[in-house]
Write a protein that holds these residues in place. Sequence first.
Motif, mmCIF file in Angstrom:
data_model
loop_
_atom_site.group_PDB
_atom_site.id
_atom_site.type_symbol
_atom_site.label_atom_id
_atom_site.label_comp_id
_atom_site.label_asym_id
_atom_site.label_seq_id
_atom_site.Cartn_x
_atom_site.Cartn_y
_atom_site.Cartn_z
ATOM 1 N N GLU A 1 0.621 -1.396 -0.204
ATOM 2 C CA GLU A 1 0.119 0.361 -0.397
ATOM 3 C C GLU A 1 1.015 1.283 0.082
ATOM 4 O O GLU A 1 0.891 2.281 -0.642
ATOM 5 C CB GLU A 1 -1.131 -0.363 1.121
ATOM 6 C CG GLU A 1 -1.691 1.378 1.537
ATOM 7 C CD GLU A 1 -2.693 1.277 2.317
ATOM 8 O OE1 GLU A 1 -3.894 1.731 3.020
ATOM 9 O OE2 GLU A 1 -2.046 0.895 3.311
ATOM 10 N N VAL B 1 -8.227 -2.738 -2.999
ATOM 11 C CA VAL B 1 -9.094 -0.872 -2.668
ATOM 12 C C VAL B 1 -10.009 -0.961 -1.319
ATOM 13 O O VAL B 1 -9.486 -1.111 -0.846
ATOM 14 C CB VAL B 1 -9.121 -0.472 -3.626
ATOM 15 C CG1 VAL B 1 -9.759 1.402 -3.253
ATOM 16 C CG2 VAL B 1 -7.428 -0.064 -4.482
ATOM 17 N N ASP C 1 2.239 1.976 -3.661
ATOM 18 C CA ASP C 1 0.885 1.830 -4.639
ATOM 19 C C ASP C 1 0.972 3.718 -4.872
ATOM 20 O O ASP C 1 1.886 4.289 -4.156
ATOM 21 C CB ASP C 1 -0.405 1.375 -3.722
ATOM 22 C CG ASP C 1 -1.720 2.040 -4.592
ATOM 23 O OD1 ASP C 1 -1.270 1.748 -6.209
ATOM 24 O OD2 ASP C 1 -2.347 1.880 -4.445
ATOM 25 N N THR D 1 -4.738 5.459 -6.867
ATOM 26 C CA THR D 1 -3.906 3.879 -6.629
ATOM 27 C C THR D 1 -4.072 3.484 -8.036
ATOM 28 O O THR D 1 -5.188 3.703 -9.015
ATOM 29 C CB THR D 1 -5.211 3.054 -5.789
ATOM 30 O OG1 THR D 1 -4.990 2.197 -5.845
ATOM 31 C CG2 THR D 1 -6.873 3.474 -6.362
#
Length: 794
Positions: free
Chosen positions: A681, A695, A684, A688
Amino acid sequence: MSHYQQNELKDSNALFGERRPNGAAGQGQVLSWFRGGNDKLTSTYDLVEQMYYLYVRVVKAKDLPTNPITMSCDPYVEVKLGNYKGTTRHLSKASPEWNQVFAFSKERIQSSVLEVFVKDKEMIGRDDYMGKVVFDLNEVPTRVPPDSPLAPQWYLLEDRRGGGKVRGEVMLAVWIGTQADEAFPEAWHSDAASVNGEGAVNMRSKVYVSPKLWYLRVNVIEAQDVQSNARGRAPELFVKAQVGNQVLKTRICQTATANPLWNEDLIFVVAEPFEEQLVLTVEDRVSPMKDDVLGKTALPLTLFEKRLDYRPMVLSQWFDLEKFRVGMLEGDTRREFWFASRIHLRVCLEGAYHVMDESTMYISDQRPTSRQLWKPPVGILEVGILAAKDLLPMKMKDGRGTTDAYCVAKYGQKWVRTRTMVGTFTPNWNEQYTWEVFDPCTVITIGVFDNCHLGSADRHGGGGPAPRDTKIGKIRIRLSTLETDKLYRHKYPLIVLQPSGVKKMGELQLAIRFTCLSFANMVHLYSHPLLPKMHYLHPFTVNQLDSLRYQAMSIVAARLGRAEPPLRREVVEYMLDVESHMWSMRRSKANFFRIMSLFSGLISMFKWFGNVCQWKNPITTALVHVLLLILVWYPELILPTMFLYMFMIGLWNYRYRPRTPPHMDTKLSWAEAVHPDELDEEFDTFPTSKPHDVVHIRYDRLRSVAGRIQTVVGDMATQGERLQSLLSWRDPRATFLFILFCLCAAVVLYVAPFRLVALVAGLYMLRHPRFRSKLPSVPSNFFRRLPSRADSML
């Protein structure tokens, strides 16, 4: 190895200071230079190990013969020392000028003879030999800065066998020097003989200076006689301002009028020499997807005044707008060069702010933009970038892993880049740089990168992604943690966080010395604000600072990316920590535990006091009773005792002070126990690029964390509202009891001596557990029964 080659190698080792039984007397002066016997050299370049080079400057040639067949001349020079040779570019003229420098390292000397060949470039077949010049290394002079550069001389070319002279001359300068020589950064190096063309340019060392940045304040006051093209609706007028890639808009004027009023400030970041223009357009919001341009003006930045303090001395001005009208045909925009509308502006270049391109947590420069407001420096920072050890392979080349490492250091407006060490995991740079220090509470950042732009295999081609220099690691050193006039030599671990986890990429060895020029001025700085006073008199909002910092970083990256060799955008972003403000579960945990460790001392103190009250150690409790009696009887000793106690703690901790500057801490960063999904994350993109199901999972996890934070914040609000309710009569009985208690306490404190009250309160708190109850105390019970506004929330 042949007998001749062995003798040559022995002679070259003797020349560069190696011991041999029978040294020639004529080499004594040269040997003294190589052995570091010159005081001037060691005093100016003393943080790093001296590395000796044979420098050859090829300036130009003249009177070269032309080819009898082609009747042309495309000469170039080949400099050969043993098995190493470097070549200049070939030029199509009989009197070419190259002005190129070649440097041969001591460790790579394989001969005692230097040969300089002049050749004619042939498109087909073998290049023609035109002549040569031969130098005996024992006769080469030594030059040490700050001596003047060695003047080049004309040399007649010899034939292939050296038996006679041929037509043509070449201007050369040959000397022995160190990495402190001015020719070192631009020279071709023998340890990178495999790199040619553009790759040779990309491996040079370089000193860069960031562009001088200013804040441009555009105060949009009003416009006059703005005629909207819309019929049957009220116009929604606003102003759009653009400088380069920066676009800002004012709010929409709420009044339907031809003379709209905004009085709004728009802030931009601009760089000298102010090549761009300020473009202003007055527009009408027709629909959420369409805006009509009603007027436009373009103003050069050199038109505006520079403001150096907080006084509003800048006068406002009216500027005419070029009017736009829409024709009958769709998309037909007619631009009329007659002026009917005007716009009222107050524009200035702010010179009293510091334009931040890095976070204030590790800022390296705090001076305002205008040089007139600078104070004299308080110190000198010297950094020797010595070497790196145990670097990991960063890319594959010829079927094996390799690393082409270089360092970048940034402090203030000055950036430095070392030369690239090709194909080694233990590069030795031994380069020294100096900065002026205007504030000790600043940070120098040093990063190590792998150069991916050295050869044709690394070049961008075929429409694929352009190669990016890979980060190996970086360190930050706060100057205030350094003792003045002390030399630090230390190895710092190069640690980088990757999607697979934290990894140690090697070690960087540095030599650092911070020299104080004025101790009084340095101590006086600790009473000054961190940033220039304009940041406090007319501060920017948090959102403005984030946006302006990103714009400043983009301008710096664009300017440095146009240098030669370029300092590429990925390097500048990594050095300036552009993405440090992005959300990261790992950083959030690390900051939480930082707060916990901050309050750990206070929590330990409360635990110790609780143990004293519980008589866990009767001797300690008895001593605390004695201290209480002394402080109650002599209350004037309370503050002196506290300060004396802190003074003694400081003296005691001096024994355990850090001996080396701190480096990146993986435990503090919470990088060792981070979950792989949290790392994924963190790396990322924004926005995103992950699938919807991933997600959704991360969003639910974020909601869970935010829910716990929400609960803690709500509990804190509840305790505060209970304090407010003591006198607000929300609970009439509780407020009556509290004010009655306040009246009784006031009467008792007026009548009883303060020492008696303090003694009784202290003894009550330190009473024996036999006189304590396990139930909560009366004040705690009373406070928890007070009302809050939580029951009024939906």
